[in-house]
Scaffold this motif. Structure first.
Motif, PDB file in Angstrom:
ATOM      1  N   VAL A 184      71.242 -77.871  13.103  1.00  0.00           N
ATOM      2  CA  VAL A 184      71.367 -79.226  11.990  1.00  0.00           C
ATOM      3  C   VAL A 184      72.650 -79.135  12.104  1.00  0.00           C
ATOM      4  CG1 VAL A 184      69.731 -78.621  10.733  1.00  0.00           C
ATOM      5  CG2 VAL A 184      71.467 -77.807   9.709  1.00  0.00           C
ATOM      6  N   ASP A 185      72.986 -80.748  11.769  1.00  0.00           N
ATOM      7  CA  ASP A 185      73.708 -81.600  11.276  1.00  0.00           C
ATOM      8  C   ASP A 185      74.628 -81.654  10.328  1.00  0.00           C
ATOM      9  OD1 ASP A 185      75.427 -84.205  12.551  1.00  0.00           O
ATOM     10  OD2 ASP A 185      76.081 -84.031  10.396  1.00  0.00           O
ATOM     11  N   HIS A 186      76.191 -80.763  10.441  1.00  0.00           N
ATOM     12  CA  HIS A 186      77.128 -80.269   9.227  1.00  0.00           C
ATOM     13  C   HIS A 186      77.113 -81.280   8.145  1.00  0.00           C
ATOM     14  CE1 HIS A 186      79.321 -77.450  11.950  1.00  0.00           C
ATOM     15  NE2 HIS A 186      77.694 -77.396  11.969  1.00  0.00           N
ATOM     16  N   ASP A 187      75.975 -82.181   8.121  1.00  0.00           N
ATOM     17  CA  ASP A 187      76.155 -83.443   6.692  1.00  0.00           C
ATOM     18  C   ASP A 187      74.560 -83.644   6.288  1.00  0.00           C
ATOM     19  OD1 ASP A 187      78.805 -84.370   7.172  1.00  0.00           O
ATOM     20  OD2 ASP A 187      78.021 -85.549   8.636  1.00  0.00           O
ATOM     21  N   ASN A 188      73.633 -82.547   6.881  1.00  0.00           N
ATOM     22  CA  ASN A 188      72.315 -82.288   6.524  1.00  0.00           C
ATOM     23  C   ASN A 188      72.387 -81.920   4.830  1.00  0.00           C
ATOM     24  OD1 ASN A 188      69.994 -80.598   6.372  1.00  0.00           O
ATOM     25  ND2 ASN A 188      69.643 -81.712   7.753  1.00  0.00           N
ATOM     26  N   VAL A 189      71.744 -82.562   3.636  1.00  0.00           N
ATOM     27  CA  VAL A 189      72.062 -82.243   3.072  1.00  0.00           C
ATOM     28  C   VAL A 189      71.444 -81.404   2.231  1.00  0.00           C
ATOM     29  CG1 VAL A 189      71.231 -83.912   0.771  1.00  0.00           C
ATOM     30  CG2 VAL A 189      71.537 -84.525   2.298  1.00  0.00           C
ATOM     31  N   VAL A 190      70.614 -80.841   2.941  1.00  0.00           N
ATOM     32  CA  VAL A 190      69.861 -79.690   2.467  1.00  0.00           C
ATOM     33  C   VAL A 190      70.428 -78.585   3.049  1.00  0.00           C
ATOM     34  CG1 VAL A 190      67.118 -77.869   2.387  1.00  0.00           C
ATOM     35  CG2 VAL A 190      67.559 -80.936   2.811  1.00  0.00           C
ATOM     36  N   TRP A 191      70.879 -78.478   4.468  1.00  0.00           N
ATOM     37  CA  TRP A 191      71.038 -77.001   5.933  1.00  0.00           C
ATOM     38  C   TRP A 191      73.198 -77.384   5.759  1.00  0.00           C
ATOM     39  CZ3 TRP A 191      68.169 -73.244   6.558  1.00  0.00           C
ATOM     40  CH2 TRP A 191      66.593 -72.904   6.262  1.00  0.00           C
ATOM     41  N   GLY A 192      73.721 -78.925   5.822  1.00  0.00           N
ATOM     42  CA  GLY A 192      74.681 -79.125   6.391  1.00  0.00           C
ATOM     43  C   GLY A 192      75.513 -77.764   5.696  1.00  0.00           C
ATOM     44  N   LYS A 193      75.891 -77.465   4.744  1.00  0.00           N
ATOM     45  CA  LYS A 193      76.772 -76.252   3.801  1.00  0.00           C
ATOM     46  C   LYS A 193      76.771 -75.546   4.396  1.00  0.00           C
ATOM     47  CE  LYS A 193      78.638 -78.619   0.210  1.00  0.00           C
ATOM     48  NZ  LYS A 193      78.419 -78.313  -1.514  1.00  0.00           N
ATOM     49  N   ALA A 194      75.457 -74.643   4.504  1.00  0.00           N
ATOM     50  CA  ALA A 194      74.690 -73.722   5.264  1.00  0.00           C
ATOM     51  C   ALA A 194      74.990 -73.610   7.211  1.00  0.00           C
ATOM     52  CB  ALA A 194      73.100 -73.361   5.402  1.00  0.00           C
ATOM     53  N   ALA A 195      74.981 -74.755   8.424  1.00  0.00           N
ATOM     54  CA  ALA A 195      75.135 -74.637   9.309  1.00  0.00           C
ATOM     55  C   ALA A 195      76.949 -74.287   8.694  1.00  0.00           C
ATOM     56  CB  ALA A 195      75.123 -75.462  10.056  1.00  0.00           C
ATOM     57  N   VAL A 196      77.788 -74.585   7.868  1.00  0.00           N
ATOM     58  CA  VAL A 196      79.019 -74.798   7.968  1.00  0.00           C
ATOM     59  C   VAL A 196      79.756 -73.898   8.260  1.00  0.00           C
ATOM     60  CG1 VAL A 196      81.474 -75.229   7.037  1.00  0.00           C
ATOM     61  CG2 VAL A 196      79.559 -76.842   7.916  1.00  0.00           C
ATOM     62  N   LEU A 197      79.278 -72.731   7.504  1.00  0.00           N
ATOM     63  CA  LEU A 197      79.378 -71.932   6.685  1.00  0.00           C
ATOM     64  C   LEU A 197      78.898 -70.533   7.689  1.00  0.00           C
ATOM     65  CD1 LEU A 197      79.574 -69.457   4.355  1.00  0.00           C
ATOM     66  CD2 LEU A 197      77.799 -69.407   3.996  1.00  0.00           C
ATOM     67  N   PHE A 198      78.314 -70.429   8.401  1.00  0.00           N
ATOM     68  CA  PHE A 198      77.472 -69.961   9.941  1.00  0.00           C
ATOM     69  C   PHE A 198      78.315 -69.935  10.833  1.00  0.00           C
ATOM     70  CE2 PHE A 198      74.417 -68.609  12.812  1.00  0.00           C
ATOM     71  CZ  PHE A 198      74.045 -66.874  12.597  1.00  0.00           C
ATOM     72  N   ASN A 199      79.233 -71.200  11.298  1.00  0.00           N
ATOM     73  CA  ASN A 199      79.862 -71.257  12.564  1.00  0.00           C
ATOM     74  C   ASN A 199      80.989 -70.773  11.553  1.00  0.00           C
ATOM     75  OD1 ASN A 199      80.349 -73.017  14.340  1.00  0.00           O
ATOM     76  ND2 ASN A 199      82.049 -73.552  13.139  1.00  0.00           N
ATOM     77  N   ASN A 200      81.354 -70.873  10.416  1.00  0.00           N
ATOM     78  CA  ASN A 200      82.884 -70.616  10.044  1.00  0.00           C
ATOM     79  C   ASN A 200      82.631 -68.765  10.721  1.00  0.00           C
ATOM     80  OD1 ASN A 200      84.131 -72.953   9.899  1.00  0.00           O
ATOM     81  ND2 ASN A 200      84.323 -72.819   7.914  1.00  0.00           N
ATOM     82  N   ARG A 201      82.235 -68.057   9.884  1.00  0.00           N
ATOM     83  CA  ARG A 201      81.915 -67.251  10.094  1.00  0.00           C
ATOM     84  C   ARG A 201      81.388 -66.413  11.661  1.00  0.00           C
ATOM     85  NH1 ARG A 201      78.287 -65.424   4.204  1.00  0.00           N
ATOM     86  NH2 ARG A 201      80.317 -65.292   3.038  1.00  0.00           N
ATOM     87  N   ILE A 202      81.165 -67.041  12.412  1.00  0.00           N
ATOM     88  CA  ILE A 202      80.773 -67.114  14.041  1.00  0.00           C
ATOM     89  C   ILE A 202      82.061 -67.233  14.080  1.00  0.00           C
ATOM     90  CG2 ILE A 202      79.444 -67.589  16.089  1.00  0.00           C
ATOM     91  CD1 ILE A 202      77.855 -66.009  14.721  1.00  0.00           C
ATOM     92  N   GLU A 203      82.768 -67.932  14.094  1.00  0.00           N
ATOM     93  CA  GLU A 203      84.097 -68.211  14.761  1.00  0.00           C
ATOM     94  C   GLU A 203      85.077 -67.197  14.315  1.00  0.00           C
ATOM     95  OE1 GLU A 203      88.348 -70.830  14.019  1.00  0.00           O
ATOM     96  OE2 GLU A 203      86.210 -71.605  13.072  1.00  0.00           O
ATOM     97  N   VAL A 231      82.980 -72.348   3.546  1.00  0.00           N
ATOM     98  CA  VAL A 231      82.865 -73.818   4.578  1.00  0.00           C
ATOM     99  C   VAL A 231      83.809 -73.705   4.530  1.00  0.00           C
ATOM    100  CG1 VAL A 231      80.066 -73.679   3.862  1.00  0.00           C
ATOM    101  CG2 VAL A 231      82.879 -74.690   2.073  1.00  0.00           C
ATOM    102  N   ASP A 232      85.145 -73.633   3.650  1.00  0.00           N
ATOM    103  CA  ASP A 232      86.916 -73.381   3.717  1.00  0.00           C
ATOM    104  C   ASP A 232      87.509 -73.235   4.794  1.00  0.00           C
ATOM    105  OD1 ASP A 232      89.419 -74.948   3.738  1.00  0.00           O
ATOM    106  OD2 ASP A 232      89.402 -73.845   1.395  1.00  0.00           O
ATOM    107  N   ASN A 233      87.819 -74.120   5.408  1.00  0.00           N
ATOM    108  CA  ASN A 233      88.739 -73.368   7.042  1.00  0.00           C
ATOM    109  C   ASN A 233      89.563 -72.428   6.667  1.00  0.00           C
ATOM    110  OD1 ASN A 233      86.721 -75.145   8.666  1.00  0.00           O
ATOM    111  ND2 ASN A 233      88.349 -76.599   8.609  1.00  0.00           N
ATOM    112  N   GLU A 234      90.396 -73.382   5.966  1.00  0.00           N
ATOM    113  CA  GLU A 234      91.277 -72.017   5.583  1.00  0.00           C
ATOM    114  C   GLU A 234      91.161 -70.434   5.323  1.00  0.00           C
ATOM    115  OE1 GLU A 234      93.480 -73.026   2.328  1.00  0.00           O
ATOM    116  OE2 GLU A 234      94.448 -75.316   2.763  1.00  0.00           O
ATOM    117  N   THR A 235      89.934 -70.928   5.196  1.00  0.00           N
ATOM    118  CA  THR A 235      88.925 -68.700   5.126  1.00  0.00           C
ATOM    119  C   THR A 235      89.084 -68.618   5.944  1.00  0.00           C
ATOM    120  OG1 THR A 235      87.261 -69.690   4.490  1.00  0.00           O
ATOM    121  CG2 THR A 235      87.965 -68.959   2.578  1.00  0.00           C
ATOM    122  N   VAL A 236      88.926 -68.895   7.116  1.00  0.00           N
ATOM    123  CA  VAL A 236      88.903 -68.495   8.736  1.00  0.00           C
ATOM    124  C   VAL A 236      89.551 -68.244   8.570  1.00  0.00           C
ATOM    125  CG1 VAL A 236      88.193 -69.820  10.979  1.00  0.00           C
ATOM    126  CG2 VAL A 236      86.412 -70.608   9.627  1.00  0.00           C
ATOM    127  N   ALA A 237      90.665 -68.467   8.952  1.00  0.00           N
ATOM    128  CA  ALA A 237      92.697 -68.107   9.008  1.00  0.00           C
ATOM    129  C   ALA A 237      92.961 -67.044   8.515  1.00  0.00           C
ATOM    130  CB  ALA A 237      93.198 -69.162   8.908  1.00  0.00           C
TER     131      ALA A 237
END
Length: 289
Positions: A184-203, A231-237
């Motif tokens: 899903v697109d990261h701007d998706n209203v329903v799934w977007g934040k989940a996609a960002v969160l999962f992507n950050n944790r995968i990183e 979903v905050d990039n600072e938490t990835v760092a």
């Protein structure tokens, strides 16, 4: 042979969805080699759902066969089956263990037998339904975290269970859930934040397992690190800094805990030939009817 980027990402995603942790370099290479040999991701996921690691219970090696059987059966089905049915399975597991079967083999065997039982089964349906619901909820919660409300998580779980009742395997539905989140697109209203969160944790998982080729941080510590990634990039760092610190100061790392999270040992157990049923006990297919 080096893993392709797709194979590498598939294992990282699968480990995060199923175990809420990073695989580490050794697990990544072993599980990736199974994909290289032709096993599908859904088949691999299904094998892992039937493992003692996914069940997430540890049983002391010194337990006598009947002691292990009683504890395991209670943990798996609780009070959702009759005492007589539980005793039948305990007796079966006890005889199998006396004949040489390991705890890991029996955990895998019973979970793979329980999961496909329909909810309508009078003896074991309630236990099977609870088992499948618990497992699906675990995976969906790992994927979506706090980006979905419990009610919305339940909707996704119900869909997965309905598909399983229609013939899909749990492994196939795990892959579906992962693909849904990453697709899903990261701007998706329903799934977007989940996609960002999962992507950050995968990183972060990739940083530990691939970039640092780490294998010495135990599963619990990695879970704590990944749980703080949002979903905050600072938490990835921040998570990467924590990993660097632990890898540079390995005096507090637990070798035993890392050894307990080795899939080459777990999946070898599942491949071992099933021992014959001792005479005088019910056959496996007769236990849950």
């Amino acid at each position: 042979m080096a893993l392709t980027l797709q194979q590498q990402n598939s294992i990282l995603q699968l480990m995060l969805a199923m175990f809420k942790t990073a695989p580490g370099a050794s697990n990544l290479m072993f599980l990736g080699s199974l994909l290289q040999s032709g096993q599908s991701l859904a088949s691999l996921a299904q094998s892992l759902t039937e493992s003692s690691l996914f069940f997430d219970r540890q049983y002391a090696a010194y337990l006598k066969p009947d002691e292990f059987a009683v504890k395991f059966v209670h943990d798996l089905v609780g009070d959702r089956v009759s005492i007589s049915d539980k005793c039948l399975v305990v007796d079966y597991l006890t005889h199998r263990m006396i004949a040489g079967a390991t705890q890991g083999e029996l955990i895998a065997e019973l979970m793979s037998t329980l999961s496909p039982i329909p909810a309508s089964n009078l003896n074991w349906g309630k236990a099977a339904s609870h088992h499948n619901t618990r497992n699906a909820t675990k995976v969906v919660t790992h994927l979506l975290g706090s980006t979905f409300t419990p009610a919305n998580i339940a909707v996704v779980v119900d869909y997965m269970l309905a598909q399983m009742a229609a013939g899909k395997t749990f492994g196939e539905m795990i892959v579906w859930a992962i693909d849904t989140v990453i697709g899903v697109d990261h701007d998706n209203v329903v799934w977007g934040k989940a996609a960002v969160l999962f992507n950050n944790r995968i990183e972060v998982s990739k940083y530990y397992s691939v970039d640092k080729a780490g294998s010495t941080i135990d599963k619990a510590a990695l879970r704590q690190i990944l749980a703080k990634v949002t979903v905050d990039n600072e938490t990835v760092a921040a998570a990467k800094m924590t990993i660097d610190h632990l890898l540079c100061n390995d005096s507090g790392l637990s070798t035993d805990a890392v050894d307990d999270f080795q899939f080459d040992k777990i999946l070898v157990i599942k491949k071992n030939k099933v021992l014959p049923m001792p005479q005088g006990t019910a056959k496996r297919t007769e236990l849950m009817v």
